[in-house]
Design a protein around this motif. Sequence first.
Motif, short mmCIF file in Angstrom:
data_model
loop_
_atom_site.label_atom_id
_atom_site.label_comp_id
_atom_site.label_asym_id
_atom_site.label_seq_id
_atom_site.Cartn_x
_atom_site.Cartn_y
_atom_site.Cartn_z
N MET A 42 0.84 -1.19 0.00
CA MET A 42 0.00 0.00 0.00
C MET A 42 0.88 1.24 0.00
O MET A 42 1.88 1.30 0.69
CB MET A 42 -0.90 0.01 1.23
N LYS A 43 0.48 2.23 -0.78
CA LYS A 43 1.19 3.49 -0.81
C LYS A 43 0.24 4.57 -0.29
O LYS A 43 -0.53 5.15 -1.04
CB LYS A 43 1.66 3.84 -2.22
N PRO A 44 0.26 4.87 1.01
CA PRO A 44 -0.77 5.72 1.57
C PRO A 44 -0.63 7.18 1.17
O PRO A 44 0.45 7.67 0.90
CB PRO A 44 -0.56 5.57 3.08
N ARG A 45 -1.78 7.83 1.14
CA ARG A 45 -1.80 9.25 0.87
C ARG A 45 -1.16 9.98 2.04
O ARG A 45 -1.27 9.58 3.17
CB ARG A 45 -3.25 9.70 0.70
N HIS A 46 -0.47 11.09 1.73
CA HIS A 46 0.17 11.86 2.78
C HIS A 46 -0.19 13.32 2.58
O HIS A 46 -0.15 13.81 1.46
CB HIS A 46 1.68 11.68 2.73
N VAL A 47 -0.53 14.04 3.64
CA VAL A 47 -0.95 15.44 3.54
C VAL A 47 0.09 16.29 4.25
O VAL A 47 0.30 16.13 5.44
CB VAL A 47 -2.34 15.66 4.16
N PHE A 48 0.73 17.21 3.53
CA PHE A 48 1.71 18.11 4.10
C PHE A 48 1.16 19.52 4.11
O PHE A 48 0.61 19.97 3.11
CB PHE A 48 2.99 18.12 3.26
N TRP A 49 1.36 20.22 5.20
CA TRP A 49 1.13 21.67 5.29
C TRP A 49 -0.02 22.13 4.40
O TRP A 49 0.09 23.11 3.68
CB TRP A 49 2.41 22.46 4.91
N TRP A 50 -1.17 21.43 4.49
CA TRP A 50 -2.26 21.75 3.55
C TRP A 50 -2.81 23.14 3.79
O TRP A 50 -3.13 23.87 2.84
CB TRP A 50 -3.39 20.72 3.69
N ALA A 51 -2.94 23.55 5.03
CA ALA A 51 -3.51 24.86 5.30
C ALA A 51 -2.65 25.96 4.69
O ALA A 51 -3.17 26.92 4.11
CB ALA A 51 -3.64 25.09 6.81
N VAL A 52 -1.32 25.84 4.78
CA VAL A 52 -0.44 26.84 4.18
C VAL A 52 -0.59 26.84 2.67
O VAL A 52 -0.69 27.88 2.04
CB VAL A 52 1.02 26.56 4.58
N ALA A 64 12.57 15.67 -2.04
CA ALA A 64 11.37 16.40 -2.47
C ALA A 64 10.14 15.73 -1.89
O ALA A 64 9.99 14.51 -1.98
CB ALA A 64 11.28 16.43 -3.99
N TYR A 65 9.27 16.53 -1.27
CA TYR A 65 8.01 15.98 -0.77
C TYR A 65 7.17 15.49 -1.95
O TYR A 65 6.96 16.23 -2.92
CB TYR A 65 7.21 17.04 -0.03
N PRO A 66 6.68 14.29 -1.91
CA PRO A 66 5.81 13.83 -3.00
C PRO A 66 4.44 14.50 -2.92
O PRO A 66 3.98 14.88 -1.84
CB PRO A 66 5.70 12.32 -2.74
N THR A 67 3.81 14.67 -4.06
CA THR A 67 2.48 15.26 -4.13
C THR A 67 1.45 14.28 -4.67
O THR A 67 0.26 14.60 -4.72
CB THR A 67 2.48 16.51 -5.03
N VAL A 68 1.90 13.09 -5.07
CA VAL A 68 1.01 12.08 -5.65
C VAL A 68 1.17 10.78 -4.87
O VAL A 68 2.29 10.36 -4.60
CB VAL A 68 1.32 11.84 -7.14
#
Length: 393
Positions: free
Chosen positions: A1-11, A188-192
């Motif tokens: 499984m490659k889980p979704r990750h959420v970074f600094w979404w509010a910013v 680099a932070y992944p976005t996908v």
Amino acid sequence: MKPRHVFWWAVMTVVLMAGSAGITWEYANHRSDAIPESLLASPQFRQFVDTYELIRHDSIWHNTPKQLLTGATNGMVATLHDQFTNYLNPSQTQALEGLLAPTYVGVGIQLSVGHPLMIQAVFPDTPAFHAGLAAGERIDAIDGHSVNGMNPLAAVNLIHGKPGTAVTLTVSQAGRTKTVRLIRQVIAYPTVFAQMLPGHVGYLAITEFGNQTGAEAVTEFHWLMAQGARGILLDLRNNPGGEVTQALAVANLFVPRGPVVTLKYKNPAQDKTYDSTGPGTHLPVVVAVNGNTASAAEILAAAIQERQGGWLVGTRTYGKGIVQEIIPLGNGASLKLTVAKYLTPNGSYIEHVGLKPNVVVPEPGSVVPSDILGQDPQLMKAYDILRQRMGQS
């Protein structure tokens, strides 16, 4: 499984959706460095010069030429009453560039913030990836120090450090323990993020459109195809947009050859339609959207809905149908300027309107969008609809 990750979404929401589209289209150099004679001769320009000189000569308050001219620039921008047009000083310009290319120094793993300290994902082409670390392994020690009872965030900080320095991790899984020495580098932070869901459903989440999103999406999309995906659930919820060129790169995976978006400029001679180069996909596609799906994410969602036959499921999107360019002004400053409207393939202008889902599914107020079906009713509904469409195809 490659889980979704959420970074600094509010910013990212503030910068990409409410404050900037972060779009980098080609910029025609049509400006003239010379001040027009009509402006120099105008009473308004004389008033501007007189005001500047009076403040510099007579004001009791400290001021500098740079301060006054920056204020004048901001004042010009403010007269447009456009929340998306901004003068960006050098530090603000650099910060925006950083948000579109976010990085950190580490080894390339995503960790659970809890006990025990588990590896949730390993990012491709990173030190951890090349060392053979894998999701599901437990971290027992960092540089020989046990992490048992350690604050998880403190453990993460120990793994981070300066580029080129080494960190040693002791990891275990199913009774087997190994120790690896990794050299930290800029990651680099992944976005996908992708994973296979039950029933041959390929789940693809895009958190924003940074400058590597297109390449990431290609990799993850083909991984899903190799795993036997028969339908795609594309999650664009809470995606505030970003670089439209990257959304176009993703559109090639979903939308058949032909129009994706049309830009309408002040000068009609600059109007341009951007096309998908294909091949697109014939698989059933459902796109999860919500009120925070904006800008470049809306461009992609509209093209899939109108040209691929994909369904949008969720709530009406944000409604941002205008385009900004980041134009360098010299000395590191820039102007983020609204230069065009965009139209969907069917010619719709969605500013302040948004995209209407094929199936409206409200978000429970207490639920944060995630990639876990059992914890996200909106995602579960999108999944069920996709399964139905897969059965009909």
